[in-house]
Motif scaffolding. Structure first.
Motif, PDB file in Angstrom:
ATOM      1  N   ASN A 397       0.879  -1.310  -0.091  1.00  0.00           N
ATOM      2  CA  ASN A 397       0.197  -0.093  -0.126  1.00  0.00           C
ATOM      3  C   ASN A 397       0.891   1.322  -0.111  1.00  0.00           C
ATOM      4  O   ASN A 397       0.364   2.315   0.031  1.00  0.00           O
ATOM      5  CB  ASN A 397      -1.064   0.046   1.223  1.00  0.00           C
ATOM      6  CG  ASN A 397      -2.077  -1.107   1.299  1.00  0.00           C
ATOM      7  OD1 ASN A 397      -2.621  -1.393   0.216  1.00  0.00           O
ATOM      8  ND2 ASN A 397      -2.022  -1.984   2.271  1.00  0.00           N
ATOM      9  N   SER A 405      -0.503   6.392   3.786  1.00  0.00           N
ATOM     10  CA  SER A 405      -0.959   5.101   3.379  1.00  0.00           C
ATOM     11  C   SER A 405      -0.181   4.079   4.335  1.00  0.00           C
ATOM     12  O   SER A 405      -0.762   2.911   4.258  1.00  0.00           O
ATOM     13  CB  SER A 405      -0.718   4.821   1.710  1.00  0.00           C
ATOM     14  OG  SER A 405       0.670   5.071   1.790  1.00  0.00           O
ATOM     15  N   ASN A 409      -2.280   2.992   8.399  1.00  0.00           N
ATOM     16  CA  ASN A 409      -2.826   1.788   7.887  1.00  0.00           C
ATOM     17  C   ASN A 409      -3.317   1.049   9.312  1.00  0.00           C
ATOM     18  O   ASN A 409      -2.798   1.019  10.264  1.00  0.00           O
ATOM     19  CB  ASN A 409      -1.486   0.786   7.513  1.00  0.00           C
ATOM     20  CG  ASN A 409      -2.161  -0.494   6.945  1.00  0.00           C
ATOM     21  OD1 ASN A 409      -2.481  -1.182   7.516  1.00  0.00           O
ATOM     22  ND2 ASN A 409      -1.832  -0.573   5.613  1.00  0.00           N
TER      23      ASN A 409
END
Length: 570
Positions: A397, A405, A409
């Motif tokens: 990601n 990101s 997470n």
């Protein structure tokens, strides 16, 4: 050498453009182009008789690197994957040709700017009371407010973004007080929300927005007249006033319910006071106190403010000591340290939740993430730790231009990082020498918008919305509601301004002018803006966001005026 003396810089530039255009037509002539441009640079340097050619070459080289390196980045959107947002940092003959061509053009542009400045004359202003209404601070202030008012009415009650909502929820008691969004800002916002609670949340926020706008406009008004006492002409000051009044960035940021506007305002005022203290022949307690107060406000209105203000004051203290102004240096730095470290900081630490460690490790997290997804050289022990921090499969990601990101997470182990940050630093350092190029590429991508000229992105740029929320805060276009016209909506849709990297390059050009003018002490005026940019380059969470370095936009007229300030009246 007689042949070289016959060549003027303008003739060289014309020849360079003509031959380059011919040689670039076909790719197989790239070597010939490289040799030609190398020879052109040689001619430029030896035919320039000025004493500033070495300085000009350095600044032209620096700006050329930024331009050429910026062209090597390919991106789609801020949150795109590492497969779409890419960079090519390998050196090739074609890139060298581009660099040399860019160098020659920028070299001559700097020479042209230098030539124009010869005709700029600044004379000390006579201290007299002006009967002209256009020369009064009240007129300047009202002028700014009037030209900003259409934005205020169209974007009522203000621009409320995700960070704004976090602070509002803390002010309402819906979430614990956290210094992730500075406590001072949240408490100031809370004052208006509580005091005007009987009017409702929308009107309370609108009143806060009005007060913030007045503070912002007041400091800009002060700056216009601050320039007057240093001999800047009426016409140039009028041009600067128009810049602040017409450029959409300033009314939009005046309406942003975020820490950045007041942080920038106080830091800008702090910059002006630093210059005053550094160059003034006569000191008074009011001047020194204003410096300390503006510095304290800038310190606590954003988390990187502490480093920016403290370093600036430390440097200023050294300057004062060299001038044998010991009492002033002790008063300034001593008072600031007492207020900051003995009074305010302990209170904030006691009553607020500390900021998550991941917020300070954005760049290192991006670098190790890129190392994982590109299958860099990672030892077994280091890989086990990175897997504990975030499951290896989740590193896919990774977005090169947005640290969120990774650090936001859902599987990211914040406790592991908060409890033992030294372990992460150890792993990061251990991976560095074996994955140096990956680290460099990750860094350049993560900071792209802050150093690349001519590049910008809507992310955190000129936001005008109210984010979706459950507090019933809604944006209403009062002009459209009252008149039925949506003309301001169309104006705001077309809003535009300079990107952060472009502002950096303009600051560098202005510093070049300062450098060749050799104005003692005035370099302190560049320091807070540069340190703000540098702090973002160390810990930026996203590649594009003007709000982080908005001080560069606000200080732009100051930067270009610094080389020409008249100090005789001081």
């Amino acid at each position: 050498m007689r042949f070289f003396k016959l060549l003027s810089p303008s003739v060289i530039l014309i020849l360079m453009i003509m031959f380059s255009a011919i040689l670039f037509v076909s790719k197989f002539n790239i070597l010939l182009t490289f040799l030609f441009l190398s020879f052109t640079i040689f001619l430029v340097v030896i035919t320039d008789k000025s004493n500033t050619k070495v300085n000009r070459s350095f600044f032209a080289g620096l700006l050329s690197i930024l331009v050429i390196l910026g062209n090597q980045v390919k991106y789609s959107t801020v949150g795109a994957s590492y497969e779409k947002n890419t960079i090519q940092t390998n050196i090739s003959l074609e890139k060298l040709v581009d660099f040399f061509g860019c160098f020659v053009i920028i070299f001559f542009l700097l020479k042209g700017v230098e030539y124009i400045t010869i005709y700029i004359k600044v004379s000390p202003q006579k201290r007299r009371r002006s009967s002209n209404i256009f020369e009064t601070s009240l007129f300047v202030f009202i002028f700014l407010i009037i030209l900003w008012m259409p934005y205020l009415l169209t974007l009522y009650p203000g621009c409320v973004l995700p960070d704004s909502l976090s602070s509002i929820n803390q002010a309402l008691g819906n979430s614990p007080l956290s210094n992730h969004h500075p406590v001072i800002f949240t408490l100031f916002l809370k004052f208006f929300i509580k005091l005007f609670s009987f009017l409702g949340l929308n009107k309370s926020i609108f009143i806060y927005t009005l007060v913030q706008t007045f503070i912002f406009a007041s400091i800009l008004t002060y700056f216009i007249f601050w320039l007057k006492k240093y001999g800047i002409s009426r016409y140039l000051r009028l041009l600067i006033l128009v810049y602040f009044a017409v450029a959409p960035a300033f009314p939009i940021y005046a309406l942003n319910v975020q820490k950045d506007t007041l942080f920038t305002s106080y830091l800008f005022l702090f910059t002006l006071k630093c210059i005053d203290v550094a160059v003034a022949k006569k000191q008074n307690n009011g001047m020194l106190s204003a410096l300390v107060i503006s510095g304290v406000l800038a310190t606590f209105y954003r988390n990187n403010g502490l480093y920016i203000v403290f370093i600036t004051l430390f440097v200023l203290t050294i300057v004062l000591i060299k001038q044998k102004r010991y009492h002033q240096s002790i008063y300034i730095l001593g008072t600031y340290c007492v207020i900051t470290f003995l009074l305010v900081n302990p209170l904030i630490s006691r009553y607020s939740v500390p900021t998550a460690t991941a917020e300070s490790f954005g760049v290192p997290l991006q670098q190790v993430s890129r190392t994982v997804v590109l299958n860099g050289k990672i030892g077994k022990e280091d890989k086990e730790y990175l897997n504990q921090l975030l499951p290896i499969s989740e590193y896919k990601n990774y977005s090169p231009m947005l640290a969120d990101s990774i650090k936001w997470n859902s599987n990211f182990n914040n406790d592991l990082l908060n409890n033992n940050p030294k372990k992460f630093i150890k792993v990061w350092v251990h991976l560095l020498p074996r994955n140096f190029k990956i680290y460099v590429d990750a860094y350049l991508l993560n900071t792209y918008g802050f150093w690349a000229p001519f590049e910008k992105n809507p992310y955190g740029f000129l936001d005008t919305r109210v984010n979706t929320n459950n507090l019933n805060i809604k944006q209403v276009d009062l002009i459209k509601l009252g008149t039925g016209s949506n003309v301001m909506e169309r104006v705001i849709e077309k809003r535009n301004f300079l990107g952060s990297g472009t502002l950096l390059c303009l600051m560098i050009i202005s510093f070049y002018l300062y450098w060749i003018k050799k104005r003692p002490l005035l370099w302190v005026g560049y320091l807070p803006g540069f340190l703000t940019w540098l702090s973002i380059m160390v810990a930026t969470p996203v590649a594009f966001s003007l709000r982080y370095v908005f001080i560069l936009a606000m200080s732009l007229p100051l930067f270009f005026c610094l080389p020409f300030l008249n100090l005789k009246s001081r």
